[in-house]
Design an enzyme around this catalytic site. Structure first.
Site, PDB file in Angstrom:
ATOM      1  N   CYS A  82     -23.430  -6.941  -3.148  1.00  0.00           N
ATOM      2  CA  CYS A  82     -24.095  -7.347  -1.927  1.00  0.00           C
ATOM      3  C   CYS A  82     -23.212  -7.595  -0.685  1.00  0.00           C
ATOM      4  O   CYS A  82     -21.852  -7.665  -0.819  1.00  0.00           O
ATOM      5  CB  CYS A  82     -24.142  -8.973  -2.121  1.00  0.00           C
ATOM      6  SG  CYS A  82     -24.780  -9.866  -0.920  1.00  0.00           S
ATOM      7  N   CYS A 106     -27.718  -3.253   3.199  1.00  0.00           N
ATOM      8  CA  CYS A 106     -27.949  -4.315   2.525  1.00  0.00           C
ATOM      9  C   CYS A 106     -28.585  -3.664   1.309  1.00  0.00           C
ATOM     10  O   CYS A 106     -29.432  -2.933   1.283  1.00  0.00           O
ATOM     11  CB  CYS A 106     -28.938  -5.215   3.336  1.00  0.00           C
ATOM     12  SG  CYS A 106     -29.650  -6.474   2.117  1.00  0.00           S
TER      13      CYS A 106
HETATM   14  N1  DGL Z   1     -28.336  -7.992  -0.786  1.00  0.00           N
HETATM   15  C1  DGL Z   1     -27.686  -8.475   0.167  1.00  0.00           C
HETATM   16  C2  DGL Z   1     -26.779  -7.565   1.101  1.00  0.00           C
HETATM   17  O1  DGL Z   1     -26.402  -6.470   0.449  1.00  0.00           O
HETATM   18  C3  DGL Z   1     -28.022  -9.660   0.921  1.00  0.00           C
HETATM   19  C4  DGL Z   1     -29.339 -10.058   1.322  1.00  0.00           C
HETATM   20  C5  DGL Z   1     -29.184 -11.616   1.781  1.00  0.00           C
HETATM   21  O2  DGL Z   1     -29.033 -12.246   0.853  1.00  0.00           O
HETATM   22  O3  DGL Z   1     -29.515 -11.843   3.011  1.00  0.00           O
HETATM   23  O4  DGL Z   1     -26.244  -7.833   1.989  1.00  0.00           O
END
Ligand code: DGL
Length: 269
Positions: free
Chosen positions: A78, A189
């Site tokens: 993440c 993301c």
């Molecule tokens: N998948 C996440 C990232 O790579 C975050 C998405 C979220 O929870 O806003 O930033």
């Protein structure tokens, strides 16, 4: 615990939800013999519109749980949690390999002379000092445009990677960039690789799309190798899918996204 036992323990992979599956898919390609615990925190998603303190507290709690369960390494799949917490996590657990993910700005900048690069990420990643430092490092070689995409991850959390509504969202978000001669898009993301095909359709198919998942997986393998922690067995490992949501559909969606074939868009890795 002996070193031999540790080698056989699983690797934890964590995200605010489904996005981390895009990184897990890459981890499975480079380390098929490992066991993985995948944890999606969908009950607390999205992270990208929370405060930094909230994301740090959630990430620290999850890390503590993984290590108490005996996980031998952690991949923070993440970008938002990496921005908010990975530096401190490494200080808290100096002996455990902890790998974060960062937007693939470098390969996008180096893909062409003086490119215009659009970086898509959550509001927290876009505001974060980590991305600003990364952009500052390359902005003499490229025109880099950061763009926050609040709401985009929610489509993937619902399993929607191809609807008209998603297309409308992307048209609204990206139409002004179509006139800016964008050469490359960075998916900052981990949810976004699942909607890469739609992004490519909306932007025009000749924009190169970069994702950091494969680089993160290679780095995780390298870190485990250096510590002598790769699992020596030759048979295929297992993946344990977990999710903080009480809705059983979320674990089903994790499994579906993990197995799904994507043959229509080539991401640059
Ligand atoms: N998948 C996440 C990232 O790579 C975050 C998405 C979220 O929870 O806003 O930033």
């Amino acid at each position: 615990m002996s070193n031999q036992l540790l080698k056989e323990n699983p690797i934890a992979v964590f995200d605010s939800g489904m996005g981390g599956i895009s990184v897990l898919r890459e981890l499975l390609k480079v380390m098929p013999n490992e066991d993985f615990v995948f944890y999606g925190d969908s009950a607390n998603a999205p992270y990208g519109t929370k405060t930094r303190e909230q994301v740090r507290a959630l990430t620290f709690q999850h890390a503590k749980n993984f290590f108490e369960q005996g996980c031998k390494a952690l991949v923070v799949a993440c970008n938002t949690a990496t921005t908010a917490a990975v530096r401190d996590l490494r200080l808290m657990y100096p002996d455990i390999p902890i790998v974060g993910i960062e937007p693939a700005v470098k390969p996008a900048v180096l893909s062409k002379e003086n490119p215009t690069v659009l970086v898509l990420a959550t509001p927290m990643t876009i505001k974060g000092e980590k991305l600003h430092r990364l952009i500052a490092k390359y902005d003499d070689q490229a025109n880099i445009i950061p763009l926050a995409c609040p709401g985009l991850m929610d489509f993937v959390e619902r399993g929607d990677i191809d609807s008209d509504e998603l297309e409308k969202y992307l048209q609204n978000l990206l139409s002004i960039y179509r006139q800016k001669n964008i050469d490359a898009i960075v998916l900052g993301c981990t949810h976004y690789p699942f909607v890469a095909k739609k992004i490519s359709e909306v932007m025009g198919n000749n924009v190169a799309i970069f994702d950091g998942g494969a680089g993160t997986a290679r780095e995780a393998k390298r870190r485990l190798q250096v510590k002598g922690l790769l699992n020596p067995r030759t048979e295929k490992g297992k993946v344990y899918f977990e999710n903080s949501s009480s809705d059983p559909k979320m674990i089903e969606l994790e499994k579906t996204l993990c197995k799904m074939k994507f043959d229509d868009i080539e991401l640059n890795k």
